[in-house]
Design a protein around this motif. Structure first.
Motif, PDB file in Angstrom:
ATOM      1  N   ASN A 181       0.813  -1.220   0.000  1.00  0.00           N
ATOM      2  CA  ASN A 181       0.000   0.000   0.000  1.00  0.00           C
ATOM      3  C   ASN A 181       0.842   1.264   0.000  1.00  0.00           C
ATOM      4  O   ASN A 181       0.394   2.321  -0.433  1.00  0.00           O
ATOM      5  CB  ASN A 181      -0.923   0.023   1.233  1.00  0.00           C
ATOM      6  CG  ASN A 181      -2.077  -0.936   1.110  1.00  0.00           C
ATOM      7  OD1 ASN A 181      -2.415  -1.377   0.026  1.00  0.00           O
ATOM      8  ND2 ASN A 181      -2.675  -1.283   2.233  1.00  0.00           N
ATOM      9  N   TRP A 182       2.072   1.145   0.530  1.00  0.00           N
ATOM     10  CA  TRP A 182       2.959   2.299   0.620  1.00  0.00           C
ATOM     11  C   TRP A 182       4.208   2.124  -0.256  1.00  0.00           C
ATOM     12  O   TRP A 182       5.091   2.963  -0.239  1.00  0.00           O
ATOM     13  CB  TRP A 182       3.396   2.518   2.064  1.00  0.00           C
ATOM     14  CG  TRP A 182       2.240   2.675   2.998  1.00  0.00           C
ATOM     15  CD1 TRP A 182       1.512   3.814   3.228  1.00  0.00           C
ATOM     16  CD2 TRP A 182       1.647   1.665   3.810  1.00  0.00           C
ATOM     17  NE1 TRP A 182       0.516   3.568   4.138  1.00  0.00           N
ATOM     18  CE2 TRP A 182       0.574   2.265   4.517  1.00  0.00           C
ATOM     19  CE3 TRP A 182       1.916   0.309   4.025  1.00  0.00           C
ATOM     20  CZ2 TRP A 182      -0.223   1.551   5.418  1.00  0.00           C
ATOM     21  CZ3 TRP A 182       1.119  -0.399   4.918  1.00  0.00           C
ATOM     22  CH2 TRP A 182       0.061   0.223   5.598  1.00  0.00           C
ATOM     23  N   GLY A 183       4.269   1.025  -1.006  1.00  0.00           N
ATOM     24  CA  GLY A 183       5.483   0.726  -1.754  1.00  0.00           C
ATOM     25  C   GLY A 183       6.631   0.395  -0.825  1.00  0.00           C
ATOM     26  O   GLY A 183       7.808   0.568  -1.178  1.00  0.00           O
ATOM     27  N   ALA A 184       6.305  -0.099   0.367  1.00  0.00           N
ATOM     28  CA  ALA A 184       7.335  -0.360   1.378  1.00  0.00           C
ATOM     29  C   ALA A 184       8.237  -1.523   0.974  1.00  0.00           C
ATOM     30  O   ALA A 184       7.793  -2.516   0.397  1.00  0.00           O
ATOM     31  CB  ALA A 184       6.674  -0.661   2.714  1.00  0.00           C
ATOM     32  N   ASP A 185       9.519  -1.360   1.272  1.00  0.00           N
ATOM     33  CA  ASP A 185      10.537  -2.392   1.090  1.00  0.00           C
ATOM     34  C   ASP A 185      10.823  -2.714  -0.381  1.00  0.00           C
ATOM     35  O   ASP A 185      11.439  -3.741  -0.680  1.00  0.00           O
ATOM     36  CB  ASP A 185      10.151  -3.683   1.842  1.00  0.00           C
ATOM     37  CG  ASP A 185       9.954  -3.447   3.328  1.00  0.00           C
ATOM     38  OD1 ASP A 185      10.737  -2.679   3.913  1.00  0.00           O
ATOM     39  OD2 ASP A 185       9.008  -4.021   3.907  1.00  0.00           O
ATOM     40  N   LEU A 186      10.398  -1.842  -1.291  1.00  0.00           N
ATOM     41  CA  LEU A 186      10.741  -2.029  -2.691  1.00  0.00           C
ATOM     42  C   LEU A 186      12.052  -1.316  -2.995  1.00  0.00           C
ATOM     43  O   LEU A 186      12.386  -0.311  -2.363  1.00  0.00           O
ATOM     44  CB  LEU A 186       9.630  -1.485  -3.593  1.00  0.00           C
ATOM     45  CG  LEU A 186       8.265  -2.166  -3.466  1.00  0.00           C
ATOM     46  CD1 LEU A 186       7.258  -1.508  -4.405  1.00  0.00           C
ATOM     47  CD2 LEU A 186       8.376  -3.666  -3.768  1.00  0.00           C
ATOM     48  N   ALA A 187      12.790  -1.816  -3.941  1.00  0.00           N
ATOM     49  CA  ALA A 187      14.089  -1.244  -4.286  1.00  0.00           C
ATOM     50  C   ALA A 187      13.949   0.232  -4.632  1.00  0.00           C
ATOM     51  O   ALA A 187      13.120   0.611  -5.463  1.00  0.00           O
ATOM     52  CB  ALA A 187      14.690  -2.002  -5.461  1.00  0.00           C
ATOM     53  N   GLY A 188      14.739   1.060  -3.969  1.00  0.00           N
ATOM     54  CA  GLY A 188      14.743   2.485  -4.235  1.00  0.00           C
ATOM     55  C   GLY A 188      13.631   3.273  -3.570  1.00  0.00           C
ATOM     56  O   GLY A 188      13.616   4.499  -3.639  1.00  0.00           O
ATOM     57  N   ALA A 189      12.696   2.588  -2.906  1.00  0.00           N
ATOM     58  CA  ALA A 189      11.579   3.273  -2.244  1.00  0.00           C
ATOM     59  C   ALA A 189      11.930   3.498  -0.770  1.00  0.00           C
ATOM     60  O   ALA A 189      12.301   2.554  -0.086  1.00  0.00           O
ATOM     61  CB  ALA A 189      10.303   2.461  -2.360  1.00  0.00           C
TER      62      ALA A 189
END
Length: 224
Positions: A181-189
């Protein structure tokens, strides 16, 4: 708490040689009063912390050491604000300075105070979790308030034996949801999902966002 916590970043706490299987004597968990006030205030920039209420941990729970005027409250969480299955749950060296904004003071801080009361009363982790669940169901503990967040920007924080002071960051609290939901733990985020409360009675998602400077204004290291 949920703060935090405290006390936080338990996902970085790999197995350690020390034995933290049970709570030891209380004294190592305590800090001299003036030192604890300073440590609590270091959680946020002086523009916030200088006018905040400051809590200190005593053998009887958290006491108000300084009465503030801006609605923020700064305190130092201990290791028992970690997730219940964290191997360093009873680490007496853990110190997590936090400054709660007014919404977090009303809806997050009460959980830190309650968990601490239960610890000082000698409750086990299972008893603590059951008491928190009971408090939520009976509305003795508050529901999450929109906009709740905390500052965790202290260079002196010691989050666990592996993470140490990690990086300065802000924490935002939401009803439990998937990190996508927050783009958490994605590369570059930048957002990271703290798993601390993903399986706890509090039913929260805590999103951590690293910042570039410590609360004293000095540059912080890059996020690992």
């Amino acid at each position: 708490m949920i703060g935090g916590v405290v006390s936080l970043l338990s996902m970085m706490g790999a197995a350690h040689a020390a034995d933290y299987s049970a709570m030891g004597p209380l004294d190592p968990y305590l800090t001299e009063r003036s030192a604890e006030i300073a440590l609590a205030k270091s959680a946020a920039p002086p523009s916030i912390a200088d006018d905040a209420t400051i809590l200190v941990l005593t053998p009887h729970g958290y006491d108000t050491a300084v009465k503030g005027s801006n609605g923020f409250v700064c305190a130092v969480e201990r290791s028992w604000m970690s997730q219940y299955d964290f191997s360093q749950f009873w680490n007496p060296r853990m110190r997590g300075p936090l400054c709660y904004n007014p919404a977090a003071v009303r809806s997050i801080l009460p959980y830190t105070i309650r968990r601490t009361e239960l610890v000082l009363a000698g409750r086990t982790k299972l008893e603590m979790a059951a008491a928190i669940k009971d408090g939520i169901e009976k509305h003795a503990l508050p529901p999450l308030e929109a906009g709740a967040m905390t500052y965790m920007m202290s260079k002196q924080q010691n989050l666990n034996d592996n993470a140490h002071n990690w990086v300065p960051h802000l924490m935002f609290y939401f009803a439990r949801a998937d990190g996508a939901n927050w783009g958490a733990d994605l590369a570059g985020a930048p957002p990271m999902l703290n798993p601390q409360f993903q399986d706890s009675p509090e039913a929260l998602s805590v999103i951590m966002v690293p910042v570039t400077h410590w609360s004293d204004g000095t540059p912080a290291p890059m996020m690992p």
